[in-house]
Write a protein that holds these residues in place. Sequence first.
Motif, PDB file in Angstrom:
ATOM      1  N   TYR A   1       0.811  -1.227   0.000  1.00  0.00           N
ATOM      2  CA  TYR A   1       0.000   0.000   0.000  1.00  0.00           C
ATOM      3  C   TYR A   1       0.847   1.280   0.000  1.00  0.00           C
ATOM      4  O   TYR A   1       0.311   2.366   0.180  1.00  0.00           O
ATOM      5  N   ASP A   2       2.143   1.130  -0.219  1.00  0.00           N
ATOM      6  CA  ASP A   2       2.990   2.324  -0.310  1.00  0.00           C
ATOM      7  C   ASP A   2       2.699   3.051  -1.625  1.00  0.00           C
ATOM      8  O   ASP A   2       2.656   2.421  -2.690  1.00  0.00           O
ATOM      9  N   PRO A   3       2.497   4.367  -1.586  1.00  0.00           N
ATOM     10  CA  PRO A   3       2.213   5.100  -2.837  1.00  0.00           C
ATOM     11  C   PRO A   3       3.439   5.281  -3.729  1.00  0.00           C
ATOM     12  O   PRO A   3       3.292   5.721  -4.871  1.00  0.00           O
ATOM     13  N   PHE A   4       4.626   4.960  -3.241  1.00  0.00           N
ATOM     14  CA  PHE A   4       5.861   5.139  -3.994  1.00  0.00           C
ATOM     15  C   PHE A   4       5.907   6.549  -4.608  1.00  0.00           C
ATOM     16  O   PHE A   4       5.925   6.715  -5.823  1.00  0.00           O
ATOM     17  N   LEU A   5       5.925   7.505  -3.701  1.00  0.00           N
ATOM     18  CA  LEU A   5       5.987   8.906  -4.112  1.00  0.00           C
ATOM     19  C   LEU A   5       7.332   9.217  -4.755  1.00  0.00           C
ATOM     20  O   LEU A   5       8.329   8.540  -4.494  1.00  0.00           O
ATOM     21  N   PRO A   6       7.374  10.247  -5.581  1.00  0.00           N
ATOM     22  CA  PRO A   6       8.632  10.604  -6.264  1.00  0.00           C
ATOM     23  C   PRO A   6       9.667  11.162  -5.300  1.00  0.00           C
ATOM     24  O   PRO A   6       9.346  11.584  -4.181  1.00  0.00           O
TER      25      PRO A   6
END
Length: 263
Positions: free
Chosen positions: A222-227
Amino acid sequence: MRKPTAKSLILDLLLASKGRPLSAKQAIAACGIFDISVNNTRVALVRLSAEGLIESAGRALYQLTDDAHTLADDVAAWRTRSTRVRQWDGSYIVVQADKLSRSEARQQRARARSLLMLGFQPLNEHLFIRPNNIEDNLETVRVRLYKLGLEKEAPVFQASGFDSTTEHRIATLWNPRELEQNYQQLEKKMRTWLDRFHALEPEVAARESFLLGGTAIKHVVYDPFLPSEWVDVQARKQFLSAVDEVDQAGMRIWNSMWENAES
């Protein structure tokens, strides 16, 4: 880290098995580690079968059904999540979704799950958004969303050029500092466990690896893997490395348990 139910434990074990079937003996042995009775384990196997989530793979052997694989396969791909992140070009991926009625509660749950698993947040009642920095292209994101449960009538498109007020509001939809704290705290817990698990009794090591690994993997899924412009990607990389080490150690521990259960 909450104690699993018989049903959730069996599903998680099948999810981690990479396609290998699970025997009734293995299910009973695994549930026993969490003080789940033999009777409750057998009832869970029957119920999972009745719900169409598992099916027979031979005498006293079980595997996930095709329907269960739809979600399971995407969850199981957590190990490659970080390789599907690319440099952010400043644009966003947007999903437009109409409001669903109460009678469409099942579809609402499927939509919410698909959006959350790919890191989308609501911009308003009908628009969901995330930075355009995952997968090779928009079509791949679109296919994953539809496969995970987003209704195919919902448009998925790229957008940019928001005014400064909206851009600022978009950036507040996620909490990068909370993500970074989770990376650091969970990595510390995993490193501590990795240093000491060799001295644990096999059943204790198996139980702890399942609970700790399960918690960490859920964060990955559920990690959004933000930039990198928003979050400390080095902290994320170190966290992911620790998750992989716990997963590998856990598989060795559980494989040893399976050998003993079948002997």
